[in-house]
Design a protein around this motif. Structure first.
Motif, PDB file in Angstrom:
ATOM      1  N   GLU A 143       0.915  -0.940  -0.409  1.00  0.00           N
ATOM      2  CA  GLU A 143      -0.463  -0.033  -0.183  1.00  0.00           C
ATOM      3  C   GLU A 143       1.114   0.921   0.087  1.00  0.00           C
ATOM      4  O   GLU A 143       0.634   2.682  -0.812  1.00  0.00           O
ATOM      5  N   VAL A 144       1.739   1.197   0.783  1.00  0.00           N
ATOM      6  CA  VAL A 144       2.926   2.123   0.787  1.00  0.00           C
ATOM      7  C   VAL A 144       3.328   2.316  -0.333  1.00  0.00           C
ATOM      8  O   VAL A 144       3.430   4.026  -1.372  1.00  0.00           O
ATOM      9  N   ARG A 148       0.458  15.033   0.913  1.00  0.00           N
ATOM     10  CA  ARG A 148       1.809  14.693   2.470  1.00  0.00           C
ATOM     11  C   ARG A 148       1.538  13.863   3.752  1.00  0.00           C
ATOM     12  O   ARG A 148       2.143  13.606   4.398  1.00  0.00           O
ATOM     13  N   ASP A 149      -0.346  14.520   4.297  1.00  0.00           N
ATOM     14  CA  ASP A 149      -0.301  14.323   5.079  1.00  0.00           C
ATOM     15  C   ASP A 149      -0.780  12.970   5.375  1.00  0.00           C
ATOM     16  O   ASP A 149      -0.593  11.800   6.030  1.00  0.00           O
ATOM     17  N   GLU A 150      -1.411  11.981   3.872  1.00  0.00           N
ATOM     18  CA  GLU A 150      -2.037  10.855   4.209  1.00  0.00           C
ATOM     19  C   GLU A 150      -0.751  10.289   4.306  1.00  0.00           C
ATOM     20  O   GLU A 150      -0.325   8.439   4.350  1.00  0.00           O
ATOM     21  N   LEU A 151       0.354  10.644   3.111  1.00  0.00           N
ATOM     22  CA  LEU A 151       1.491   9.623   2.923  1.00  0.00           C
ATOM     23  C   LEU A 151       2.241   9.314   4.515  1.00  0.00           C
ATOM     24  O   LEU A 151       2.480   8.283   5.277  1.00  0.00           O
ATOM     25  N   ASP A 152       2.325  10.098   5.431  1.00  0.00           N
ATOM     26  CA  ASP A 152       2.609   9.878   6.424  1.00  0.00           C
ATOM     27  C   ASP A 152       1.983   8.903   7.680  1.00  0.00           C
ATOM     28  O   ASP A 152       2.359   8.835   8.423  1.00  0.00           O
ATOM     29  N   ILE A 181       0.009   6.694   6.088  1.00  0.00           N
ATOM     30  CA  ILE A 181       0.649   5.434   5.761  1.00  0.00           C
ATOM     31  C   ILE A 181       2.224   4.973   6.223  1.00  0.00           C
ATOM     32  O   ILE A 181       2.053   3.640   6.488  1.00  0.00           O
ATOM     33  N   ARG A 182       2.385   5.828   5.844  1.00  0.00           N
ATOM     34  CA  ARG A 182       3.870   5.701   7.289  1.00  0.00           C
ATOM     35  C   ARG A 182       4.245   5.525   8.225  1.00  0.00           C
ATOM     36  O   ARG A 182       4.847   4.296   9.212  1.00  0.00           O
ATOM     37  N   SER A 183       3.313   5.867   9.062  1.00  0.00           N
ATOM     38  CA  SER A 183       2.481   5.488  10.268  1.00  0.00           C
ATOM     39  C   SER A 183       3.061   3.922  10.577  1.00  0.00           C
ATOM     40  O   SER A 183       2.802   3.520  11.210  1.00  0.00           O
ATOM     41  N   LYS A 184       1.937   3.467   9.870  1.00  0.00           N
ATOM     42  CA  LYS A 184       1.213   2.687  10.077  1.00  0.00           C
ATOM     43  C   LYS A 184       1.541   1.530   9.888  1.00  0.00           C
ATOM     44  O   LYS A 184       2.189   0.666  10.259  1.00  0.00           O
ATOM     45  N   ALA A 185       2.570   1.409   8.224  1.00  0.00           N
ATOM     46  CA  ALA A 185       3.716   0.713   7.973  1.00  0.00           C
ATOM     47  C   ALA A 185       5.049   0.021   8.723  1.00  0.00           C
ATOM     48  O   ALA A 185       5.277  -0.206   9.373  1.00  0.00           O
ATOM     49  N   GLN A 186       5.459   1.272   9.814  1.00  0.00           N
ATOM     50  CA  GLN A 186       5.888   1.559  10.996  1.00  0.00           C
ATOM     51  C   GLN A 186       5.225   0.700  11.727  1.00  0.00           C
ATOM     52  O   GLN A 186       6.294  -0.035  12.800  1.00  0.00           O
ATOM     53  N   GLY A 187       4.145   0.935  12.056  1.00  0.00           N
ATOM     54  CA  GLY A 187       4.129   0.352  13.217  1.00  0.00           C
ATOM     55  C   GLY A 187       3.599  -1.452  13.012  1.00  0.00           C
ATOM     56  O   GLY A 187       3.954  -2.132  13.978  1.00  0.00           O
ATOM     57  N   VAL A 188       3.339  -1.345  11.848  1.00  0.00           N
ATOM     58  CA  VAL A 188       3.099  -3.057  11.548  1.00  0.00           C
ATOM     59  C   VAL A 188       4.590  -3.785  11.625  1.00  0.00           C
ATOM     60  O   VAL A 188       4.943  -4.414  12.133  1.00  0.00           O
ATOM     61  N   LEU A 189       5.412  -2.758  10.908  1.00  0.00           N
ATOM     62  CA  LEU A 189       6.802  -3.268  10.989  1.00  0.00           C
ATOM     63  C   LEU A 189       7.785  -3.816  12.232  1.00  0.00           C
ATOM     64  O   LEU A 189       7.981  -4.497  12.994  1.00  0.00           O
ATOM     65  N   ARG A 190       6.857  -2.776  13.063  1.00  0.00           N
ATOM     66  CA  ARG A 190       7.089  -2.929  14.912  1.00  0.00           C
ATOM     67  C   ARG A 190       6.765  -4.000  15.276  1.00  0.00           C
ATOM     68  O   ARG A 190       7.534  -5.388  16.432  1.00  0.00           O
TER      69      ARG A 190
END
Length: 101
Positions: free
Chosen positions: A25-26, A35-39, A41-50
């Motif tokens: 998705e990212v 930019r806000d939507e990308l941030d 999505i990036r936060s969601k991806a970082q959370g899933v990765l963590r």
């Protein structure tokens, strides 16, 4: 026979699938979003990765592997002829495969 390891395998498959879907998705939305939507999505991806990294803790995986080996050992001790039969079957298959060369 290995119900606990089957459950662990399903959980690992689900975690990897969720991680892959989120990263996909990212990558797909990089050019289409603000930019806000990308941030977000990036936060969601970082959370899933963590979360996925936390689940793949090597100590936990090592313990699960030891538990699976202990279960297999107990099963073979309780049913020795099944172990002998499985070993013989594997030996026959390997013999046939090597004999074809």
């Amino acid at each position: 026979m290995f119900k606990k390891t089957d459950k662990v395998e399903k959980n690992i498959n689900q975690d990897v699938t969720l991680l892959a879907d989120t990263l996909d998705e990212v990558l797909q939305s990089a050019g289409d979003k603000s930019r806000d939507e990308l941030d977000k999505i990036r936060s969601k991806a970082q959370g899933v990765l963590r979360d996925t990294r936390a689940r793949f803790n090597t100590d936990k995986i090592s313990q699960q592997a030891r538990d699976a080996a202990a279960s297999a050992n107990d099963y073979v001790k309780d049913n020795p002829w099944y172990g002998v039969g499985a070993g013989a079957a594997i030996g026959i298959v390997i013999g046939v495969l090597l004999g074809r060369r």
